[in-house]
Structures are given as C-alpha cells and as structure tokens.
Design an enzyme around this catalytic site. Structure first.
Site, mmCIF file in Angstrom:
data_model
loop_
_atom_site.group_PDB
_atom_site.id
_atom_site.type_symbol
_atom_site.label_atom_id
_atom_site.label_comp_id
_atom_site.label_asym_id
_atom_site.label_seq_id
_atom_site.Cartn_x
_atom_site.Cartn_y
_atom_site.Cartn_z
ATOM 1 N N ARG A 34 5.399 -13.391 9.735
ATOM 2 C CA ARG A 34 6.015 -12.122 9.371
ATOM 3 C C ARG A 34 7.339 -11.958 10.107
ATOM 4 O O ARG A 34 7.627 -12.646 11.082
ATOM 5 C CB ARG A 34 5.079 -10.938 9.653
ATOM 6 C CG ARG A 34 4.925 -10.574 11.095
ATOM 7 C CD ARG A 34 3.841 -9.513 11.318
ATOM 8 N NE ARG A 34 4.396 -8.207 11.603
ATOM 9 C CZ ARG A 34 4.089 -7.121 10.922
ATOM 10 N NH1 ARG A 34 3.258 -7.195 9.904
ATOM 11 N NH2 ARG A 34 4.597 -5.960 11.242
ATOM 12 N N GLU A 68 0.864 -1.180 0.000
ATOM 13 C CA GLU A 68 0.000 0.000 0.000
ATOM 14 C C GLU A 68 0.902 1.232 0.000
ATOM 15 O O GLU A 68 1.783 1.338 0.849
ATOM 16 C CB GLU A 68 -0.892 0.011 1.240
ATOM 17 C CG GLU A 68 -1.832 -1.171 1.341
ATOM 18 C CD GLU A 68 -2.521 -1.209 2.693
ATOM 19 O OE1 GLU A 68 -3.403 -0.368 2.940
ATOM 20 O OE2 GLU A 68 -2.148 -2.070 3.509
ATOM 21 N N LYS A 116 3.488 0.822 9.952
ATOM 22 C CA LYS A 116 3.676 2.051 9.189
ATOM 23 C C LYS A 116 2.990 3.237 9.849
ATOM 24 O O LYS A 116 3.452 4.376 9.727
ATOM 25 C CB LYS A 116 3.175 1.862 7.756
ATOM 26 C CG LYS A 116 4.155 1.108 6.889
ATOM 27 C CD LYS A 116 3.783 1.173 5.420
ATOM 28 C CE LYS A 116 2.591 0.317 5.093
ATOM 29 N NZ LYS A 116 2.307 0.285 3.643
#
Length: 575
Positions: free
Chosen positions: A265, A40, A275
């Site tokens: 992850r 994104e 983020k």
C-alpha cells in the site's frame, strides 16, 4: 467500450501482477481480464486509494479488459450517499472511467442464500455471545481460540434462528452468524469469523428491506465471484485474509473462482490514511471538513490545487510491488511542481505588505509595463501590469540594519523591481512603536526592464504590486498536518471475524498534530487576479504555487491555497 485505453496512454511498469495476468491470458486460464475498484462508502478517498485506482484501472485497460467501480456497502451504520457521490467524483477527476457501477447491496439476496447454504452444510452457526465475549474467546496470535458454547447447534436450529434474525426478531448485538472453520487455526482470521450481524439501520441503497448485513470479509469474495472478477487486487494488509477469501468462494460453491493478489500500500510520511482517523479529525473539528487542503484525501488535495496528472505521475513512479514502506512527502510534492511549472502563469503577490512611495515618480500617473506569463513556456504570452508612485513590497525585502550579503532593499541600497525599474531607498517612516510602516525611494527612469540599460548592475531583484489597483487577497500557507515523520501505522482493512463492533481509534495520533499546519495571511495580488476563478493556479514569485480556494473565495476577494513551495532539496533517484 470504456476503459480500453490507459489514461495518459501509459501502461504500468513491469510488475509481478502484470506477469501473472500475462501468463493467465497465455495459458487460457483467463479469457478476459476483469478488475474492480471496491471502496467502502464510509469516508472520502485518500492518496492511498489513488494508487489502488490507478492499478486496477490501468491494468484492466492495458490488457483490453474491464474495470468496475463497486461500492462495498455492507455497513449502513457508517455509510452515506455523500461518500458514494464523492468517490465517483474523485475517480473521474483522477481521469478514470468505469465500465459498470455496482453495489454489494445489489447482491444481498444471493449473499443471504449462500449463508443459508453454509448453515445447511454445517459450515455456519448462530452465536448468542456478545461481541466482547467472541473477541475474548478468539484467542491470540500465540494462543488458540475456544469454541463457542453455541457452536454445536443443529442445522435446523441455526436455520430457524437465522431466518428469525432476518425477520427482525432480535436486537442489535443479540446474535450473529459465524462461519464454522477452526478455532485453533494459526491464522486468526479462520477462527470462526462473524459473517452476518444484526443492524436495524436504514441502508442508502436498500432502504429498510434488511436488518441483517454481511460482514465485509464475507461479502467481498462473493461480490468478486458474482461479477466474474478475474484478478482481485488489494493492498498487503489483506494477505492474511486470503485463506478466508478462498474458503468463502469454495464453501459457498461459487461458479467463478477469482484469486486475490496483494500489493504494497501507499504510505506517505507525515500523513495518516486510516479513514477512521480522518473521520475523527473531521468530527472533532481539527480540520475544515474532508476536503480540508491539509487532508490526504483526494478532495483535499484537489481543493489545495494538486492536479490529477501529478498524482498519476507520482503513483506511476512508486510502481507496483510487494514491498511496504513510507514514501517521503517531498516525492509527491516534486511531481506537483513538475506538472505545474509549465502550466501555471507566473505573477506577483505580496503576502506581508510594506508600502513604498517612489517620491520622484509623477503623482496620479499610471504606467503599464509588459511582463511574461511564464518564462519557461513562451506560448503563454505576456500581460500588462500597472506601475505608479505607490507600490507594495514584502516586509522581509527591506531591512533597516541588514547583515552582510543582504542584497535586497535597505537605506542607501538600490534594487531592481521585477519587470520595472531600479529603485533606491532614501527614507524610512516608522510608527509610534518604532515599526517600519513605509519607505520612501527614488527610481531611475533609464533602468526600465527591457530597455537594454547596462549602465550599472544591482544584485537584488524583488517583486511588488501596484498599490492603487492591487487586489486584496487571503493566502493560506500549509505545513504537514502531522508533525511525526512516520505516524503510527494503520491498516485500512476492516478486520473480519469477531470485530462486530469496531473499536474507536485511539486518539494518540492527535498528539502528533502540527499546531502550525495552517497560517493565514492577508496581502495583495496583481489587478488581473480579481477575476481569478476557483482552482485557477499560479506561481507567485518566491512564494510557490498557489490555487484559488473554491470554498472560501468571494468575487473580487480571492483566497489562495499554497499548493507547494518553489524549491525542495528532494531529487528522484537515478535509474
């Protein structure tokens, strides 16, 4: 064709995703492997993304397939072309090339049509409730949700309202489109998640064409299906989203039916990789931008002096699995040292200078000495360094009243100057406050390095720089930005459903910021360092590996970021 050879000619270690792909190709379920890296564009990539990039591109390449770079640009309020550009730069810097570049916004028309199809099938409805009300009625992990009072609107009414949403008749937050699934589902992601919201905002790719935008969780599976992605690879926090992913593919009647697979992850100790939190650090001025060398962003690591090879080696070592955990930051630093030790020239820098006058050395004379550039890599050759009557050494290489087993310089003691001579301390000069500001020594010309002198030995060797030609330099020394060993966990996913307006991240993690994460000192480097260019890397004796900062360095006055220290107690586990 791009991407057919894995970078470094190295394939992924054995893992469950590789086994799945192998079987899919063997059975004929898949004819060609197509993966994608789908960031994104609402922030800069971080070290966790490096693993996702490596997994998608390497698996795609080793099976002779394709990997696309796709921007999931469904939220114009938080996205920017700056992020698009930085993401492309980071992927290339890591050593990967994509087959095609795509944007979610390329498919907005088709996504809109698929949403209309859902309404026509009675699988979606327009809701007038506020985001807070939707969230309240969504229920909890232990209590079912409650149906919206607008859930039973007719197909005709929903089609009309959705068309008017697109036409711009309503304000932000006034209405949303929700999937009609099951408000009592044990999976909260299936409790009528929001799939479209109103956002009167300029989009970096589509301009002002749209004032309604699909939610990420709705758009993402559609993009995969449109592009023919065969294996949708994502991190483990998306696992609970998979049922909704499959629901969208099925109910929107997509011809291609990709499947989602989740891997653990990458989490590092003393780092946050949300983020939203990283943006908070930037916006509030706690760091020097997204590329601050203390940040876990790819651009921050690059500016600090990390190499793409070290990062790739690191993610290769961590492998691909379902397990979730926190990896010690020292593991990453180990691979940086391993990569730089044969690449970085070894030179001398004095970070906390103390002047030394060699009283028996001729005044005005400069002698050139030979020094190897990297003792572990003879191919890097030698260099010439100046030596004269006045030099700088490190302040902590001298003590007036040393403890036992202190083998560096003190009154009456003799040490070797690296690449030069033995010197002996004879006198100490102090200022009015009693601080040592200069020491006077004598040298023994018979003890020149490389001369074969064996008359006596000394226990200490110290580094130095010649004073008249030394280059003033700034050194930036880093500690982890976060003091906590395991900062609060963060899922990077944008949770679909009622989260129309994302909540601001709690600022509790700011309490974990390390006040000593950056120390700036001023000293000197060897004369040839005057021409050092941005991102040039060196090993400074005793101090560690350093890289020329591209943002703050000026011609003739370099600024060096310490990449990593020289030593660590960390060792890779034995196989």
């Amino acid at each position: 064709m791009k991407g057919l050879i894995p970078v470094d000619n190295r394939t992924t270690p054995p893992n469950f995703i590789k086994n799945i792909i192998t079987e899919d190709l063997r059975s004929g379920k898949v004819q060609e492997v197509i993966t994608r890296f789908p960031p994104e564009p609402n922030g800069y990539l971080h070290i966790g993304h490096a693993k996702a990039i490596w997994i998608n591109f390497t698996l795609g390449a080793e099976f002779g397939g394709k990997t696309n770079l796709r921007f999931d640009d469904t939220n114009p309020v938080k996205e920017d072309v700056e992020y698009v550009q930085s993401i492309q730069e980071d992927v290339k810097w890591l050593g990967f090339e994509w087959n095609e570049k795509r944007f979610a916004s390329d498919y907005f028309d088709e996504m809109y049509n698929r949403a209309v199809l859902l309404i026509q099938k009675g699988k979606a409805y327009v809701d007038d409730q506020s985001a807070d009300k939707i969230r309240e009625m969504r229920g909890t992990l232990t209590e079912p949700g409650k149906n919206s009072p607008y859930r039973d609107r007719t197909v005709e009414e929903n089609l009309d309202l959705f068309a008017r949403m697109r036409a711009g008749e309503f304000q932000n937050g006034e209405k949303v489109l929700r999937a009609k699934i099951d408000m009592a589902s044990p999976n909260i992601n299936l409790r009528d998640p929001v799939i479209y919201r109103i956002a009167h905002a300029h989009h970096h790719n589509t301009g002002d064409k749209w004032c309604i935008y699909p939610m990420y969780a709705f758009a993402h599976p559609l993009e995969d299906a449109i592009e023919g992605v065969t294996h949708s690879l994502c991190s483990l926090e998306f696992e609970d989203q998979r049922p909704f992913y499959d629901w969208v593919i099925a109910e929107c009647e997509m011809e291609s039916q990709p499947h989602q697979y989740e891997f653990g992850r990458l989490n590092l100790s003393q780092m946050v990789t949300s983020k939203r939190k990283l943006k908070l650090l930037v916006d509030e001025g706690h760091v020097d931008g997204w590329d601050d060398p203390r940040m876990p962003t790819i651009s921050g690591l690059r500016r600090r002096g990390y190499t793409p090879e070290a990062i790739r080696d690191f993610v290769f070592e961590t492998g691909i699995s379902k397990s979730q955990g926190v990896i010690d930051l020292q593991t990453l630093e180990h691979f940086v040292r391993e990569d730089l030790k044969l690449k970085a020239p070894r030179t001398m820098a004095v970070l906390h200078p103390l002047k030394v006058v060699i009283t028996n050395y001729p005044e005005g004379e400069v002698e050139w000495l030979e020094a190897e550039n990297n003792v572990e890599n003879p191919e890097m050759g030698n260099r010439q360094i100046p030596f004269s009557r006045e030099i700088y050494i490190e302040q902590d290489d001298f003590m007036e009243n040393p403890p036992n087993k202190y083998f560096r310089l003190f009154p009456g003691n003799e040490v070797r100057l690296k690449h030069a001579y033995f010197i002996k301390c004879n006198d100490v000069i102090k200022d009015a406050e009693g601080n040592v500001v200069e020491i006077h020594c004598t040298y023994d010309p018979e003890t020149k390095s490389g001369s074969g002198f064996t008359g006596r030995k000394v226990k200490g060797t110290i580094h130095w720089v010649e004073a008249s030609q030394a280059v003033p330099a700034e050194f930036r020394l880093y500690e982890p930005l976060i003091s906590a060993e395991a900062p609060e966990a963060d899922a990077e996913a944008e949770v679909a459903g009622a989260e129309v307006v994302e909540e601001q991240p709690e600022k509790t993690f700011l309490d974990q910021l390390n006040p000593n994460s950056l120390e700036i000192v001023h000293g000197y480097v060897e004369q040839e360092m005057k021409e050092a260019k941005a991102q040039d890397k060196f090993q400074f004796f005793r101090h560690g590996y350093f890289s020329v900062d591209p943002k703050h360095s000026e011609p003739g006055r370099p600024v060096f970021n310490r990449v990593v220290s020289l030593k660590s107690s960390f060792q890779l586990p034995k196989a």
